[in-house]
Design an enzyme around this catalytic site. Sequence first.
Site, PDB file in Angstrom:
ATOM      1  N   ALA A 167       0.840  -1.203   0.000  1.00 32.77           N
ATOM      2  CA  ALA A 167       0.000   0.000   0.000  1.00 32.77           C
ATOM      3  C   ALA A 167       0.870   1.246   0.000  1.00 32.77           C
ATOM      4  O   ALA A 167       0.920   2.017   0.970  1.00 32.77           O
ATOM      5  CB  ALA A 167      -0.931  -0.011   1.209  1.00 32.77           C
ATOM      6  N   GLY A 169       0.666   4.134  -1.379  1.00 29.89           N
ATOM      7  CA  GLY A 169       0.019   5.428  -1.148  1.00 29.89           C
ATOM      8  C   GLY A 169      -0.130   5.739   0.327  1.00 29.89           C
ATOM      9  O   GLY A 169       0.170   6.852   0.784  1.00 29.89           O
ATOM     10  N   ASP A 170      -0.580   4.748   1.100  1.00 24.46           N
ATOM     11  CA  ASP A 170      -0.704   4.922   2.546  1.00 24.46           C
ATOM     12  C   ASP A 170       0.653   5.122   3.202  1.00 24.46           C
ATOM     13  O   ASP A 170       0.825   5.967   4.088  1.00 24.46           O
ATOM     14  CB  ASP A 170      -1.382   3.697   3.161  1.00 24.46           C
ATOM     15  CG  ASP A 170      -2.892   3.730   3.020  1.00 24.46           C
ATOM     16  OD1 ASP A 170      -3.455   4.829   2.977  1.00 24.46           O
ATOM     17  OD2 ASP A 170      -3.504   2.650   2.943  1.00 24.46           O
ATOM     18  N   LEU A 171       1.636   4.326   2.777  1.00 25.04           N
ATOM     19  CA  LEU A 171       2.943   4.379   3.419  1.00 25.04           C
ATOM     20  C   LEU A 171       3.654   5.698   3.132  1.00 25.04           C
ATOM     21  O   LEU A 171       4.249   6.304   4.028  1.00 25.04           O
ATOM     22  CB  LEU A 171       3.797   3.196   2.953  1.00 25.04           C
ATOM     23  CG  LEU A 171       3.203   1.816   3.284  1.00 25.04           C
ATOM     24  CD1 LEU A 171       4.041   0.710   2.666  1.00 25.04           C
ATOM     25  CD2 LEU A 171       3.078   1.620   4.787  1.00 25.04           C
ATOM     26  N   GLY A 174       1.998   8.320   5.217  1.00 25.79           N
ATOM     27  CA  GLY A 174       2.451   8.270   6.597  1.00 25.79           C
ATOM     28  C   GLY A 174       3.829   8.877   6.779  1.00 25.79           C
ATOM     29  O   GLY A 174       4.077   9.604   7.743  1.00 25.79           O
TER      30      GLY A 174
END
Length: 399
Positions: A167, A169-171, A174
């Site tokens: 993932a 995009g999420d990482l 973050g």
Amino acid sequence: MENQMALSNIRVLDLTRVMAGPYCTMYLADLGAEVIKIEIPGSGDDTRKFPPFKNGESLYYCNMNRNKKGVTLNLKKPEGKALFKEMVKNADVVVENYRPGVMDKLGLGYDVLKEVNPRIVYAAVSGFGSYGPKHQRPGYDIIAQAISGIMSLTGEAGGGPLRTGSAIGDLVGGLNLCVGILAALNARQFTGKGQRVDVSLVDGLVSFLETNTQRYQVDGRQPERMGNRYPSAAPYDSFKAKDGEFVIGCGNDKLFALLCNQVLHRPELVDDPRYDTPVNRLANEAELKVIVEEWSTQHTIEEAVEAVLAAGVPAAPINDIPAVMNDEHIAKAREMFLDCEHPVAGHLRLNGNPVKLMDSMPRLRTPAPTLGQDNEAVYEGVFGLSPERLAELKDEGVI
């Protein structure tokens, strides 16, 4: 103080769930911040229900939430809002990843909290950010990968667009949120005030488009999917061996010459007008790949990688997950997998932290908390509530 961790003077109130936000606060906790993860009573972070499970505990949750203290708090109740504001008075950072506007509707947005504590750093990550015509759209990783353009570039030539295997995009979101928080904390040193940090998953992946946007500006064409190739260098790809595939990264003329002379034993290729410059190699990389594979298919992956590395050219096997988790350099020397004991799940191997501060190394201090595990220790020991008041809040469903 000897061995004091880099962020041990920072207290974070963590309202995040799923991945982007918890990944950010995991970084902060690994680096020593006191991260107090605040979850909904009775249910907690969504990922407590996400597989894989061990002894009924989500390893998804355990990996993202180590080194944090865990409390429960209902922010919809007036008593919960009041308690949260009291907590903000003694915190440095608030982190959330609700859809933009949710915290304002709760009466706990930045404009309210900065009046409670002018030094508070308020950090939020969402799919599209807190402003702009699409800011109210919901955003998961796959949405960010699609709309940012990353998916249009990922996949085999002639094939369809693909989401990356993790993932990203999420990482990336973050990580960007973590960078923003650290920058805001530093700015507070000379302004005396906190500020709001606004991070978008989509923005993060657009920033990762690197040369693809520049290539589009040159010729006005959508960059094609290239599989494992790279648009700026060749041979820079995966290649077949007897027992699978491996990669070679020839990033410049010197490396190409080493490959030709010491590995392929084809010195005439160095000055061949089809291959004598990066641009010419890119134009003829299909036939160049055939030449490389005429050699590589005569060897195993291990033999080919060792030969290429011995010549001073970057190469590597394409590791699967078991190979990565048992790699002497990655897993052992660089400590990218860490052992811990969870009170419910038992023995776990968690992903390590890639940031190595040599004088204040990130550490795995505690496993992820069970739901509400630290209510008493945090509310009484950190914020000074009496046992009687804590019992009242529990009876009222506030915690």
